[in-house]
Design a protein around this motif. Structure first.
Motif, PDB file in Angstrom:
ATOM      1  N   CYS A 198       0.831  -1.210   0.000  1.00 36.74           N
ATOM      2  CA  CYS A 198       0.000   0.000   0.000  1.00 36.74           C
ATOM      3  C   CYS A 198       0.863   1.257   0.000  1.00 36.74           C
ATOM      4  O   CYS A 198       0.601   2.201  -0.759  1.00 36.74           O
ATOM      5  CB  CYS A 198      -0.937   0.006   1.211  1.00 36.74           C
ATOM      6  N   ARG A 199       1.888   1.277   0.820  1.00 37.43           N
ATOM      7  CA  ARG A 199       2.779   2.437   0.876  1.00 37.43           C
ATOM      8  C   ARG A 199       3.403   2.711  -0.488  1.00 37.43           C
ATOM      9  O   ARG A 199       3.437   3.842  -0.965  1.00 37.43           O
ATOM     10  CB  ARG A 199       3.874   2.225   1.934  1.00 37.43           C
ATOM     11  N   GLU A 200       3.874   1.656  -1.138  1.00 40.01           N
ATOM     12  CA  GLU A 200       4.505   1.802  -2.448  1.00 40.01           C
ATOM     13  C   GLU A 200       3.518   2.273  -3.517  1.00 40.01           C
ATOM     14  O   GLU A 200       3.916   2.881  -4.501  1.00 40.01           O
ATOM     15  CB  GLU A 200       5.152   0.487  -2.879  1.00 40.01           C
ATOM     16  N   LEU A 201       2.242   1.984  -3.311  1.00 37.60           N
ATOM     17  CA  LEU A 201       1.224   2.380  -4.280  1.00 37.60           C
ATOM     18  C   LEU A 201       0.520   3.678  -3.900  1.00 37.60           C
ATOM     19  O   LEU A 201      -0.435   4.090  -4.561  1.00 37.60           O
ATOM     20  CB  LEU A 201       0.195   1.249  -4.464  1.00 37.60           C
ATOM     21  N   GLY A 202       0.982   4.299  -2.809  1.00 35.62           N
ATOM     22  CA  GLY A 202       0.398   5.571  -2.393  1.00 35.62           C
ATOM     23  C   GLY A 202      -0.954   5.439  -1.718  1.00 35.62           C
ATOM     24  O   GLY A 202      -1.762   6.362  -1.747  1.00 35.62           O
ATOM     25  N   ILE A 203      -1.191   4.303  -1.093  1.00 37.19           N
ATOM     26  CA  ILE A 203      -2.452   4.040  -0.393  1.00 37.19           C
ATOM     27  C   ILE A 203      -2.209   4.230   1.106  1.00 37.19           C
ATOM     28  O   ILE A 203      -1.169   3.830   1.632  1.00 37.19           O
ATOM     29  CB  ILE A 203      -2.945   2.599  -0.656  1.00 37.19           C
ATOM     30  N   ALA A 204      -3.185   4.797   1.789  1.00 39.61           N
ATOM     31  CA  ALA A 204      -3.084   4.988   3.237  1.00 39.61           C
ATOM     32  C   ALA A 204      -2.882   3.648   3.944  1.00 39.61           C
ATOM     33  O   ALA A 204      -3.367   2.605   3.490  1.00 39.61           O
ATOM     34  CB  ALA A 204      -4.338   5.673   3.763  1.00 39.61           C
ATOM     35  N   LYS A 205      -2.181   3.689   5.050  1.00 35.12           N
ATOM     36  CA  LYS A 205      -1.858   2.492   5.833  1.00 35.12           C
ATOM     37  C   LYS A 205      -3.140   1.799   6.312  1.00 35.12           C
ATOM     38  O   LYS A 205      -3.915   2.388   7.070  1.00 35.12           O
ATOM     39  CB  LYS A 205      -1.002   2.913   7.028  1.00 35.12           C
ATOM     40  N   PRO A 206      -3.369   0.559   5.872  1.00 33.12           N
ATOM     41  CA  PRO A 206      -4.581  -0.145   6.302  1.00 33.12           C
ATOM     42  C   PRO A 206      -4.467  -0.638   7.738  1.00 33.12           C
ATOM     43  O   PRO A 206      -3.368  -0.921   8.231  1.00 33.12           O
ATOM     44  CB  PRO A 206      -4.668  -1.316   5.321  1.00 33.12           C
ATOM     45  N   GLU A 207      -5.600  -0.742   8.395  1.00 32.07           N
ATOM     46  CA  GLU A 207      -5.629  -1.221   9.788  1.00 32.07           C
ATOM     47  C   GLU A 207      -5.584  -2.742   9.877  1.00 32.07           C
ATOM     48  O   GLU A 207      -5.209  -3.282  10.906  1.00 32.07           O
ATOM     49  CB  GLU A 207      -6.880  -0.688  10.498  1.00 32.07           C
ATOM     50  N   SER A 208      -6.003  -3.403   8.792  1.00 29.32           N
ATOM     51  CA  SER A 208      -6.024  -4.866   8.799  1.00 29.32           C
ATOM     52  C   SER A 208      -5.838  -5.378   7.372  1.00 29.32           C
ATOM     53  O   SER A 208      -5.987  -4.620   6.408  1.00 29.32           O
ATOM     54  CB  SER A 208      -7.361  -5.378   9.352  1.00 29.32           C
ATOM     55  N   VAL A 209      -5.545  -6.656   7.248  1.00 30.05           N
ATOM     56  CA  VAL A 209      -5.449  -7.276   5.936  1.00 30.05           C
ATOM     57  C   VAL A 209      -6.821  -7.212   5.271  1.00 30.05           C
ATOM     58  O   VAL A 209      -6.938  -6.921   4.076  1.00 30.05           O
ATOM     59  CB  VAL A 209      -4.952  -8.737   6.036  1.00 30.05           C
ATOM     60  N   PHE A 210      -7.860  -7.457   6.065  1.00 32.04           N
ATOM     61  CA  PHE A 210      -9.231  -7.408   5.552  1.00 32.04           C
ATOM     62  C   PHE A 210      -9.534  -6.045   4.934  1.00 32.04           C
ATOM     63  O   PHE A 210     -10.159  -5.965   3.879  1.00 32.04           O
ATOM     64  CB  PHE A 210     -10.210  -7.722   6.693  1.00 32.04           C
ATOM     65  N   ALA A 211      -9.074  -4.965   5.578  1.00 28.07           N
ATOM     66  CA  ALA A 211      -9.302  -3.615   5.042  1.00 28.07           C
ATOM     67  C   ALA A 211      -8.421  -3.343   3.821  1.00 28.07           C
ATOM     68  O   ALA A 211      -8.806  -2.575   2.935  1.00 28.07           O
ATOM     69  CB  ALA A 211      -9.032  -2.575   6.134  1.00 28.07           C
ATOM     70  N   ALA A 212      -7.246  -3.956   3.761  1.00 28.74           N
ATOM     71  CA  ALA A 212      -6.304  -3.706   2.668  1.00 28.74           C
ATOM     72  C   ALA A 212      -6.750  -4.327   1.349  1.00 28.74           C
ATOM     73  O   ALA A 212      -6.527  -3.754   0.285  1.00 28.74           O
ATOM     74  CB  ALA A 212      -4.920  -4.226   3.034  1.00 28.74           C
ATOM     75  N   VAL A 213      -7.371  -5.487   1.407  1.00 35.13           N
ATOM     76  CA  VAL A 213      -7.673  -6.254   0.195  1.00 35.13           C
ATOM     77  C   VAL A 213      -8.527  -5.471  -0.816  1.00 35.13           C
ATOM     78  O   VAL A 213      -8.114  -5.328  -1.968  1.00 35.13           O
ATOM     79  CB  VAL A 213      -8.289  -7.628   0.541  1.00 35.13           C
ATOM     80  N   PRO A 214      -9.687  -4.939  -0.436  1.00 36.49           N
ATOM     81  CA  PRO A 214     -10.480  -4.240  -1.463  1.00 36.49           C
ATOM     82  C   PRO A 214      -9.815  -2.956  -1.960  1.00 36.49           C
ATOM     83  O   PRO A 214      -9.925  -2.622  -3.146  1.00 36.49           O
ATOM     84  CB  PRO A 214     -11.808  -3.933  -0.754  1.00 36.49           C
ATOM     85  N   VAL A 215      -9.102  -2.265  -1.088  1.00 36.60           N
ATOM     86  CA  VAL A 215      -8.412  -1.039  -1.490  1.00 36.60           C
ATOM     87  C   VAL A 215      -7.293  -1.364  -2.472  1.00 36.60           C
ATOM     88  O   VAL A 215      -7.121  -0.672  -3.481  1.00 36.60           O
ATOM     89  CB  VAL A 215      -7.878  -0.294  -0.240  1.00 36.60           C
ATOM     90  N   LEU A 216      -6.556  -2.416  -2.185  1.00 39.70           N
ATOM     91  CA  LEU A 216      -5.495  -2.850  -3.094  1.00 39.70           C
ATOM     92  C   LEU A 216      -6.071  -3.269  -4.445  1.00 39.70           C
ATOM     93  O   LEU A 216      -5.533  -2.914  -5.493  1.00 39.70           O
ATOM     94  CB  LEU A 216      -4.702  -4.013  -2.489  1.00 39.70           C
ATOM     95  N   GLN A 217      -7.153  -4.003  -4.417  1.00 36.61           N
ATOM     96  CA  GLN A 217      -7.750  -4.466  -5.670  1.00 36.61           C
ATOM     97  C   GLN A 217      -8.165  -3.270  -6.532  1.00 36.61           C
ATOM     98  O   GLN A 217      -7.893  -3.244  -7.738  1.00 36.61           O
ATOM     99  CB  GLN A 217      -8.941  -5.371  -5.393  1.00 36.61           C
ATOM    100  N   LEU A 218      -8.798  -2.273  -5.934  1.00 31.31           N
ATOM    101  CA  LEU A 218      -9.206  -1.090  -6.693  1.00 31.31           C
ATOM    102  C   LEU A 218      -8.015  -0.312  -7.228  1.00 31.31           C
ATOM    103  O   LEU A 218      -8.018   0.138  -8.375  1.00 31.31           O
ATOM    104  CB  LEU A 218     -10.089  -0.180  -5.822  1.00 31.31           C
ATOM    105  N   LYS A 219      -6.988  -0.165  -6.397  1.00 31.73           N
ATOM    106  CA  LYS A 219      -5.797   0.564  -6.835  1.00 31.73           C
ATOM    107  C   LYS A 219      -5.098  -0.181  -7.974  1.00 31.73           C
ATOM    108  O   LYS A 219      -4.670   0.438  -8.961  1.00 31.73           O
ATOM    109  CB  LYS A 219      -4.838   0.774  -5.661  1.00 31.73           C
ATOM    110  N   LEU A 220      -4.982  -1.487  -7.863  1.00 25.52           N
ATOM    111  CA  LEU A 220      -4.352  -2.283  -8.917  1.00 25.52           C
ATOM    112  C   LEU A 220      -5.154  -2.182 -10.218  1.00 25.52           C
ATOM    113  O   LEU A 220      -4.571  -2.104 -11.300  1.00 25.52           O
ATOM    114  CB  LEU A 220      -4.204  -3.742  -8.483  1.00 25.52           C
ATOM    115  N   LEU A 221      -6.463  -2.149 -10.103  1.00 28.97           N
ATOM    116  CA  LEU A 221      -7.300  -1.998 -11.290  1.00 28.97           C
ATOM    117  C   LEU A 221      -7.103  -0.620 -11.917  1.00 28.97           C
ATOM    118  O   LEU A 221      -6.976  -0.502 -13.144  1.00 28.97           O
ATOM    119  CB  LEU A 221      -8.774  -2.218 -10.936  1.00 28.97           C
ATOM    120  N   ASP A 222      -7.010   0.426 -11.096  1.00 31.97           N
ATOM    121  CA  ASP A 222      -6.744   1.784 -11.605  1.00 31.97           C
ATOM    122  C   ASP A 222      -5.412   1.833 -12.349  1.00 31.97           C
ATOM    123  O   ASP A 222      -5.317   2.422 -13.427  1.00 31.97           O
ATOM    124  CB  ASP A 222      -6.716   2.808 -10.463  1.00 31.97           C
TER     125      ASP A 222
END
Length: 182
Positions: free
Chosen positions: A26-50
């Motif tokens: 997330c840090r490398e992709l400019g995404i805010a630090k997630p609180e959990s893996v569960f919270a990271a997954v959908p944010v990562l998926q959207l960022k990767l799609l973008d």
């Protein structure tokens, strides 16, 4: 191939858990630090799609992959599921010692191993390749040629003692150079 068409994330200390891995990506992709893996997954998926839709490919390179904990490998397997109808959203490259194969051969790692599209194993270098390797490394450090830093009579014994293993070549040549009295 244009370098701008890739976003490379390089990890050289992989002995981290899934949450730290997610945070690092997330840090490398400019995404805010997630609180959990569960919270990271959908944010990562959207960022990767973008990123994919912008014409770029994210490549996650993990060095010393034999040090990855099983639960972190399972998280990487989850990331490898992110795809469009035709393309993966992230390419994951594991680089490591032969222990990577041993780890992936375990029964609990079979789902991870099934997702690996390509495997390559580098064999030992020949004596000539070993000497060329030392010359290349010394050249990268500024030497005009091998003999500028290492006596011609030293290269072959170092190469032979290293058995063609680049890491051993580095260590042995380093010891010889350190012990060399200028």
């Amino acid at each position: 191939v244009e370098a701008d068409s890739y976003k490379i994330i390089y990890l050289f200390t992989p002995q981290i858990g899934p949450l730290d891995m997610a945070r690092c990506i997330c840090r490398e992709l400019g995404i805010a630090k997630p609180e959990s893996v569960f919270a990271a997954v959908p944010v990562l998926q959207l960022k990767l799609l973008d990123i994919f839709e912008s014409g770029r490919t994210v490549v996650l390179m993990i060095d010393e992959a034999q040090l990855l904990p099983a639960e972190t490998l399972e998280f990487l397997r989850l990331l490898s599921n992110f795809e469009t109808d035709t393309e993966k959203l992230i390419q994951i490259v594991l680089v490591g010692q032969p222990e990577v194969d041993e780890m992936l051969a375990r029964r609990d790692m079979r789902q991870v191993a099934q997702r690996i599209a390509l495997r390559a194993r580098l064999g030992a270098l020949s004596l000539e390749e070993s000497i060329d390797y030392m010359a290349y490394r010394l050249g990268a450090c500024g030497a005009r040629d091998l003999q500028q830093a290492l006596a011609a009579t030293a290269a072959a014994p170092i190469a032979a003692a290293a058995d063609g293993i680049p890491r051993r070549l580095n260590i042995l040549a380093d010891h010889v150079l350190i012990g060399w009295d200028v």
